[in-house]
Enzyme design. Sequence first.
Site, PDB file in Angstrom:
ATOM      1  CG  ASP A  12      13.016   5.760  -1.584  1.00 55.87           C
ATOM      2  OD1 ASP A  12      12.093   5.220  -1.166  1.00 55.87           O
ATOM      3  OD2 ASP A  12      13.040   7.139  -1.426  1.00 55.87           O
ATOM      4  N   GLY A  14      15.104   0.631  -4.890  1.00 53.76           N
ATOM      5  CA  GLY A  14      14.309  -0.311  -5.603  1.00 53.76           C
ATOM      6  C   GLY A  14      14.349  -1.584  -5.093  1.00 53.76           C
ATOM      7  CE  LYS A  15      14.196  -0.798   0.885  1.00 57.55           C
ATOM      8  NZ  LYS A  15      14.768   0.485   0.264  1.00 57.55           N
ATOM      9  CG  ASN A  37       9.178   4.012   7.637  1.00 62.62           C
ATOM     10  OD1 ASN A  37       8.643   2.956   7.528  1.00 62.62           O
ATOM     11  ND2 ASN A  37      10.228   4.359   8.262  1.00 62.62           N
ATOM     12  N   GLY A  39       8.232   2.857   1.017  1.00 69.23           N
ATOM     13  CA  GLY A  39       6.950   2.857  -0.010  1.00 69.23           C
ATOM     14  C   GLY A  39       8.152   2.065  -1.307  1.00 69.23           C
ATOM     15  CG  HIS A  40       9.282  -1.472  -0.512  1.00 75.02           C
ATOM     16  ND1 HIS A  40       9.826  -2.428   0.492  1.00 75.02           N
ATOM     17  CD2 HIS A  40       9.985  -0.354   0.164  1.00 75.02           C
ATOM     18  CE1 HIS A  40      10.454  -1.970   1.478  1.00 75.02           C
ATOM     19  NE2 HIS A  40      10.600  -0.967   1.067  1.00 75.02           N
ATOM     20  CD  GLN A 221      12.676   2.420   6.532  1.00 72.58           C
ATOM     21  OE1 GLN A 221      12.781   1.603   7.384  1.00 72.58           O
ATOM     22  NE2 GLN A 221      11.350   2.508   5.899  1.00 72.58           N
ATOM     23  N   GLY A 299       5.747  11.693  -1.915  1.00 79.96           N
ATOM     24  CA  GLY A 299       5.845  12.437  -3.086  1.00 79.96           C
ATOM     25  C   GLY A 299       6.889  13.678  -3.270  1.00 79.96           C
ATOM     26  NE  ARG A 302      12.686   8.483  -4.037  1.00 83.75           N
ATOM     27  CZ  ARG A 302      12.186   7.695  -4.590  1.00 83.75           C
ATOM     28  NH1 ARG A 302      12.775   7.300  -5.699  1.00 83.75           N
ATOM     29  NH2 ARG A 302      11.177   6.971  -4.174  1.00 83.75           N
ATOM     30  N   GLY A 411      15.485  -0.672 -15.943  1.00 79.34           N
ATOM     31  CA  GLY A 411      14.336  -0.257 -15.967  1.00 79.34           C
ATOM     32  C   GLY A 411      13.513  -0.660 -15.058  1.00 79.34           C
TER      33      GLY A 411
HETATM   34  P1  GDP Z   1      12.308   0.914  -2.766  1.00 75.63           P
HETATM   35  O1  GDP Z   1      11.652   1.681  -1.402  1.00 75.63           O
HETATM   36  O2  GDP Z   1      14.107   0.668  -2.427  1.00 75.63           O
HETATM   37  O3  GDP Z   1      11.621  -0.375  -2.992  1.00 75.63           O
HETATM   38  O4  GDP Z   1      12.434   1.980  -4.092  1.00 75.63           O
HETATM   39  P2  GDP Z   1      11.344   2.873  -4.445  1.00 75.63           P
HETATM   40  O5  GDP Z   1      10.104   2.047  -5.107  1.00 75.63           O
HETATM   41  O6  GDP Z   1      10.740   3.780  -3.332  1.00 75.63           O
HETATM   42  O7  GDP Z   1      11.838   3.565  -5.764  1.00 75.63           O
HETATM   43  C1  GDP Z   1      12.479   3.239  -6.586  1.00 75.63           C
HETATM   44  C2  GDP Z   1      12.025   3.715  -8.012  1.00 75.63           C
HETATM   45  O8  GDP Z   1      12.992   3.621  -9.012  1.00 75.63           O
HETATM   46  C3  GDP Z   1      10.493   3.191  -8.124  1.00 75.63           C
HETATM   47  O9  GDP Z   1       9.885   4.127  -8.867  1.00 75.63           O
HETATM   48  C4  GDP Z   1      10.674   2.093  -9.231  1.00 75.63           C
HETATM   49  O10 GDP Z   1       9.662   1.864 -10.243  1.00 75.63           O
HETATM   50  C5  GDP Z   1      11.953   2.621  -9.991  1.00 75.63           C
HETATM   51  N1  GDP Z   1      13.102   1.819 -10.365  1.00 75.63           N
HETATM   52  C6  GDP Z   1      13.495   0.511  -9.720  1.00 75.63           C
HETATM   53  N2  GDP Z   1      14.444   0.022 -10.505  1.00 75.63           N
HETATM   54  C7  GDP Z   1      14.716   0.485 -11.649  1.00 75.63           C
HETATM   55  C8  GDP Z   1      15.587   0.636 -12.599  1.00 75.63           C
HETATM   56  O11 GDP Z   1      16.658  -0.172 -12.876  1.00 75.63           O
HETATM   57  N3  GDP Z   1      15.389   1.665 -13.795  1.00 75.63           N
HETATM   58  C9  GDP Z   1      14.496   2.624 -13.372  1.00 75.63           C
HETATM   59  N4  GDP Z   1      14.479   3.594 -14.317  1.00 75.63           N
HETATM   60  N5  GDP Z   1      13.570   2.667 -12.600  1.00 75.63           N
HETATM   61  C10 GDP Z   1      13.765   1.668 -11.615  1.00 75.63           C
HETATM   62  P1  IMO Z   2      11.939   2.752   1.675  1.00 76.30           P
HETATM   63  O1  IMO Z   2      11.653   1.450   2.261  1.00 76.30           O
HETATM   64  C1  IMO Z   2      13.738   6.460   1.899  1.00 76.30           C
HETATM   65  C2  IMO Z   2      13.527   8.705   5.880  1.00 76.30           C
HETATM   66  C3  IMO Z   2      12.674   9.930   5.999  1.00 76.30           C
HETATM   67  C4  IMO Z   2      13.482  10.851   7.035  1.00 76.30           C
HETATM   68  C5  IMO Z   2      13.989   9.819   7.648  1.00 76.30           C
HETATM   69  C6  IMO Z   2      12.926   9.560   8.994  1.00 76.30           C
HETATM   70  O2  IMO Z   2      11.001   3.005   0.565  1.00 76.30           O
HETATM   71  O3  IMO Z   2      13.370   2.490   1.142  1.00 76.30           O
HETATM   72  P2  IMO Z   2      10.699   8.089   9.580  1.00 76.30           P
HETATM   73  O4  IMO Z   2       9.492   8.346   8.752  1.00 76.30           O
HETATM   74  O5  IMO Z   2      11.269   6.835   9.551  1.00 76.30           O
HETATM   75  O6  IMO Z   2      10.627   8.800  10.942  1.00 76.30           O
HETATM   76  O7  IMO Z   2      11.784   9.097   8.657  1.00 76.30           O
HETATM   77  O8  IMO Z   2      14.076   8.444   6.969  1.00 76.30           O
HETATM   78  N1  IMO Z   2      12.769   7.590   5.209  1.00 76.30           N
HETATM   79  C7  IMO Z   2      12.845   7.009   3.989  1.00 76.30           C
HETATM   80  N2  IMO Z   2      13.665   7.500   2.942  1.00 76.30           N
HETATM   81  N3  IMO Z   2      13.098   5.436   1.842  1.00 76.30           N
HETATM   82  C8  IMO Z   2      12.315   5.112   2.861  1.00 76.30           C
HETATM   83  O9  IMO Z   2      11.836   3.811   2.772  1.00 76.30           O
HETATM   84  C9  IMO Z   2      12.468   5.774   3.874  1.00 76.30           C
HETATM   85  N4  IMO Z   2      11.720   5.590   5.176  1.00 76.30           N
HETATM   86  C10 IMO Z   2      11.960   6.647   5.991  1.00 76.30           C
HETATM   87  O10 IMO Z   2      12.542  10.549   4.636  1.00 76.30           O
HETATM   88  O11 IMO Z   2      14.468  11.319   6.335  1.00 76.30           O
HETATM   89 MG    MG Z   3      10.678   3.550  -1.224  1.00 78.84          MG
END
Ligand code: GDP
Ligand code: IMO
Ligand code: MG
Length: 420
Positions: A12, A14-15, A37, A39-40, A221, A299, A302, A411
Amino acid sequence: MVDVILGLQWGDEGKGKIVDYFAKDYDVIARFQGGPNAGHTLYVEDKKIVLHQIPSGVFQKNKLNLIGNGVVLDPVTLKRECDTVASFGVDLKKNLFIAERTHLIIPTHRALDKAAELSKGNQKIGSTLKGIAPTYMDKTGRNGLRVGDLLDKNFTTAYIKLRLKHQKLLDNYSFAEDITAWEEEFFEALEFLKQLNIVNGEYFINQQLQAGKRVLAEGAQGSMLDIDFGTFPFVTSSNTISAGVCSGLGVAPQKIRDVIGVTKAYCTRVGGGPFPTELDDETGEELRKVGNEFGATTGRPRRCGWIDLVALRFACMINGVTKIVMTKADVLDAFKVLNVCTSYNVNGEESTEIPFRLDRMKVEARYKTFPGWNTPTCAAKSFTELPETMKTYVDFINKYLEVKIHYISNGPGRDQIICV
Ligand code: GDP
Ligand code: IMO
Ligand code: MG
């Protein structure tokens, strides 16, 4: 030439946003591991989209997107996601490709994930329950079904055989949930999947490379969730690090150029497992609130804490990171004082290394304290506009990691990114 974007923390980072931003400079965007698993999150026409299976380049025009062999694929999630993406006018027939060696997540994998987690009690991993571990287990155990198998006339027989095997395991767990509805939507989604572009992924990607096309590999991840180098057993079941690109797409290591590591300006983790810089107090609560730190897939709130340079330096080492992107810098606008973890106190001794079992040690993070900039930065468009205090923070991290932060994201918006 292949460049890689991957997470340096526990996911998570911000990939999704960063891949969407960089995708315009590439011809092919490819996911190499993980599954639903992930969520981007990215923003298209000011609408928030969360992608789980499809590469985050899918909204950029005239790009090819590949779901690589290293991914595990849930056809139900894929179908749902394809419908969303198509509603934005994206032609998936033209720009989405799926490697035939990609392993399928079947309904009983999800059931097994749930049953296994339940049986662990307070040692549970905190899995997303998407069936990830059981599917990778069937891959390494040489039992799994792959996308290419769908086109074989014996697919149903192989499915029933695997399902029966799973049923015996589920009986052992005394798992008795009815999965009929899951199976119905699964078979419906398989029909949909068969209509998509199923290709030989390794020839597909190597032919693109041979033709001089630029490939961006998208990690899911984070490095600290890597099956080998993460905080085992609190990890996911794939190689999330740059080495996973070669086996997850079928590209040779010398084809890899940049490894772009993404880190937040602080740190989060979702699920169980050690987290040395976790803040179990009001500051942690504030980071969660300001950073809106709730899982994009489940949901769940974190866990939040300060940036951990010990873990980040380890991640830079095992990935060969060449450039860093620091995201969510704007979230730190709200804080008067910032801490940066520069070493651990492990069982009473100072260390700058990640130990074998972080979860078994008494680990205390040691910090260097910085003044916060405590001023809004989300409207800044250039590095010169950023506060000096943020530049000092960035500079310290650069020096510690010996890898430079090249971009600062300030942002969630598509244009909120600053080249350093
Ligand atoms: P990912 O799994 O690495 O793609 O990251 P997620 O999408 O799960 O979580 C990143 C969260 O941070 C998302 O809600 C993005 O919209 C938000 N986000 C990404 N970059 C930024 C940033 O620079 N600032 C803020 N405030 N939010 C960001
Ligand atoms: P993105 O790509 C954050 C965590 C789960 C759990 C562990 C194992 O959005 O960054 P799994 O479902 O793989 O068996 O879960 O890894 N986990 C993540 N945490 N971002 C993710 O993906 C994750 N994918 C799995 O919360 O602790
Ligand atoms: Mg994510």
